[in-house]
Design a protein around this motif. Sequence first.
Motif, mmCIF file in Angstrom:
data_model
loop_
_atom_site.group_PDB
_atom_site.id
_atom_site.type_symbol
_atom_site.label_atom_id
_atom_site.label_comp_id
_atom_site.label_asym_id
_atom_site.label_seq_id
_atom_site.Cartn_x
_atom_site.Cartn_y
_atom_site.Cartn_z
ATOM 1 N N GLY A 1 -2.633 -15.210 6.726
ATOM 2 C CA GLY A 1 -2.607 -15.240 5.271
ATOM 3 C C GLY A 1 -2.686 -13.857 4.636
ATOM 4 N N MET A 2 -2.176 -12.863 5.322
ATOM 5 C CA MET A 2 -2.217 -11.508 4.793
ATOM 6 C C MET A 2 -0.977 -11.250 3.943
ATOM 7 N N THR A 3 -0.963 -10.104 3.284
ATOM 8 C CA THR A 3 0.126 -9.729 2.392
ATOM 9 C C THR A 3 0.657 -8.368 2.808
ATOM 10 N N VAL A 4 1.942 -8.142 2.605
ATOM 11 C CA VAL A 4 2.539 -6.835 2.852
ATOM 12 C C VAL A 4 2.818 -6.199 1.486
ATOM 13 N N VAL A 5 2.195 -5.042 1.233
ATOM 14 C CA VAL A 5 2.354 -4.362 -0.053
ATOM 15 C C VAL A 5 2.845 -2.937 0.168
ATOM 16 N N PRO A 6 3.682 -2.427 -0.736
ATOM 17 C CA PRO A 6 4.091 -1.025 -0.643
ATOM 18 C C PRO A 6 2.994 -0.122 -1.206
ATOM 19 N N LEU A 7 2.653 0.937 -0.481
ATOM 20 C CA LEU A 7 1.614 1.864 -0.923
ATOM 21 C C LEU A 7 2.195 3.110 -1.581
ATOM 22 N N LYS A 8 3.202 3.690 -0.960
ATOM 23 C CA LYS A 8 3.814 4.876 -1.555
ATOM 24 C C LYS A 8 5.246 5.033 -1.081
ATOM 25 N N MET A 9 6.004 5.820 -1.833
ATOM 26 C CA MET A 9 7.381 6.148 -1.488
ATOM 27 C C MET A 9 7.468 7.654 -1.379
ATOM 28 N N TYR A 10 8.194 8.126 -0.370
ATOM 29 C CA TYR A 10 8.281 9.566 -0.137
ATOM 30 C C TYR A 10 9.551 9.889 0.627
ATOM 31 N N PHE A 11 9.866 11.175 0.720
ATOM 32 C CA PHE A 11 10.958 11.654 1.546
ATOM 33 C C PHE A 11 10.363 12.279 2.789
ATOM 34 N N ASN A 12 10.897 11.929 3.963
ATOM 35 C CA ASN A 12 10.405 12.543 5.193
ATOM 36 C C ASN A 12 11.049 13.910 5.386
ATOM 37 N N GLU A 13 10.750 14.571 6.499
ATOM 38 C CA GLU A 13 11.251 15.931 6.733
ATOM 39 C C GLU A 13 12.764 15.989 6.880
ATOM 40 N N LYS A 14 13.400 14.872 7.216
ATOM 41 C CA LYS A 14 14.865 14.841 7.324
ATOM 42 C C LYS A 14 15.536 14.510 5.995
ATOM 43 N N GLY A 15 14.758 14.282 4.961
ATOM 44 C CA GLY A 15 15.311 13.993 3.642
ATOM 45 C C GLY A 15 15.613 12.525 3.407
ATOM 46 N N ARG A 16 15.070 11.640 4.242
ATOM 47 C CA ARG A 16 15.304 10.211 4.083
ATOM 48 C C ARG A 16 14.176 9.584 3.263
ATOM 49 N N ALA A 17 14.540 8.656 2.394
ATOM 50 C CA ALA A 17 13.548 7.956 1.568
ATOM 51 C C ALA A 17 12.823 6.936 2.441
ATOM 52 N N LYS A 18 11.514 6.969 2.404
ATOM 53 C CA LYS A 18 10.685 6.050 3.186
ATOM 54 C C LYS A 18 9.674 5.374 2.267
ATOM 55 N N VAL A 19 9.224 4.192 2.696
ATOM 56 C CA VAL A 19 8.177 3.466 1.992
ATOM 57 C C VAL A 19 7.045 3.233 2.973
ATOM 58 N N GLU A 20 5.819 3.527 2.550
ATOM 59 C CA GLU A 20 4.664 3.213 3.384
ATOM 60 C C GLU A 20 4.181 1.826 2.983
ATOM 61 N N LEU A 21 4.231 0.908 3.939
ATOM 62 C CA LEU A 21 3.805 -0.470 3.727
ATOM 63 C C LEU A 21 2.423 -0.662 4.323
ATOM 64 N N ALA A 22 1.697 -1.617 3.786
ATOM 65 C CA ALA A 22 0.377 -1.922 4.322
ATOM 66 C C ALA A 22 0.237 -3.418 4.522
ATOM 67 N N LEU A 23 -0.386 -3.778 5.620
ATOM 68 C CA LEU A 23 -0.795 -5.150 5.866
ATOM 69 C C LEU A 23 -2.167 -5.270 5.215
ATOM 70 N N ALA A 24 -2.298 -6.151 4.227
ATOM 71 C CA ALA A 24 -3.512 -6.155 3.408
ATOM 72 C C ALA A 24 -4.033 -7.567 3.183
ATOM 73 N N LYS A 25 -5.337 -7.637 2.893
ATOM 74 C CA LYS A 25 -5.992 -8.884 2.508
ATOM 75 C C LYS A 25 -6.393 -8.756 1.052
ATOM 76 N N GLY A 26 -6.186 -9.805 0.287
ATOM 77 C CA GLY A 26 -6.514 -9.779 -1.131
ATOM 78 C C GLY A 26 -8.011 -9.725 -1.374
ATOM 79 N N LYS A 27 -8.400 -8.979 -2.418
ATOM 80 C CA LYS A 27 -9.809 -8.904 -2.798
ATOM 81 C C LYS A 27 -10.111 -9.979 -3.824
ATOM 82 N N LYS A 28 -11.310 -10.519 -3.753
ATOM 83 C CA LYS A 28 -11.802 -11.426 -4.782
ATOM 84 C C LYS A 28 -12.374 -10.580 -5.914
ATOM 85 N N LEU A 29 -12.685 -11.223 -7.023
ATOM 86 C CA LEU A 29 -13.187 -10.492 -8.187
ATOM 87 C C LEU A 29 -14.496 -9.780 -7.875
#
Length: 149
Positions: free
Chosen positions: A97-125
């Motif tokens: 029951g986990m979620t995949v969320v994007p954390l950041k977007m960046y360019f790597n050393e070769k100039g390619r656009a990458k997205v850092e994804l995270a496997l995450a659990k939702g927080k309660k209030l």
Amino acid sequence: MSIVQNKKAFHDYFIEERFEAGLALEGWEVKAIRAGGVQIKEAYVVVKGAEMFLIGCHISPLSAASTHVHADPTRTRKLLLHKRQINKLIGAVEREGMTVVPLKMYFNEKGRAKVELALAKGKKLHDKRETDKKRSWDRERGRLLRQKE
């Protein structure tokens, strides 16, 4: 070289594991990302079949973009991952029951656009409140320690 970060994800989720994914982009999108016209705060990742897609990522088209290309700023973009990474993410999402969320977007050393994804659990209030309390106490403690020195 980080372009944009999703600070809201750290507030809403417990981050368990991080992955790096490539993006299938069009030419005008790369130019717009380099210009800093991207927003991933409301973005999320969806699994369709054995592929993963980034939905809700807003890339603002440049005003100097081509006239024959009709830019769709919030189109669904395919994420480029290895098969075993996709299987691991799909398994965690379906079984735990986990979620995949994007954390950041960046360019790597070769100039390619990458997205850092995270496997995450939702927080309660109450988890969010506890995190905010701890963060404010750490900030206050740092101020007090600096005043004593």
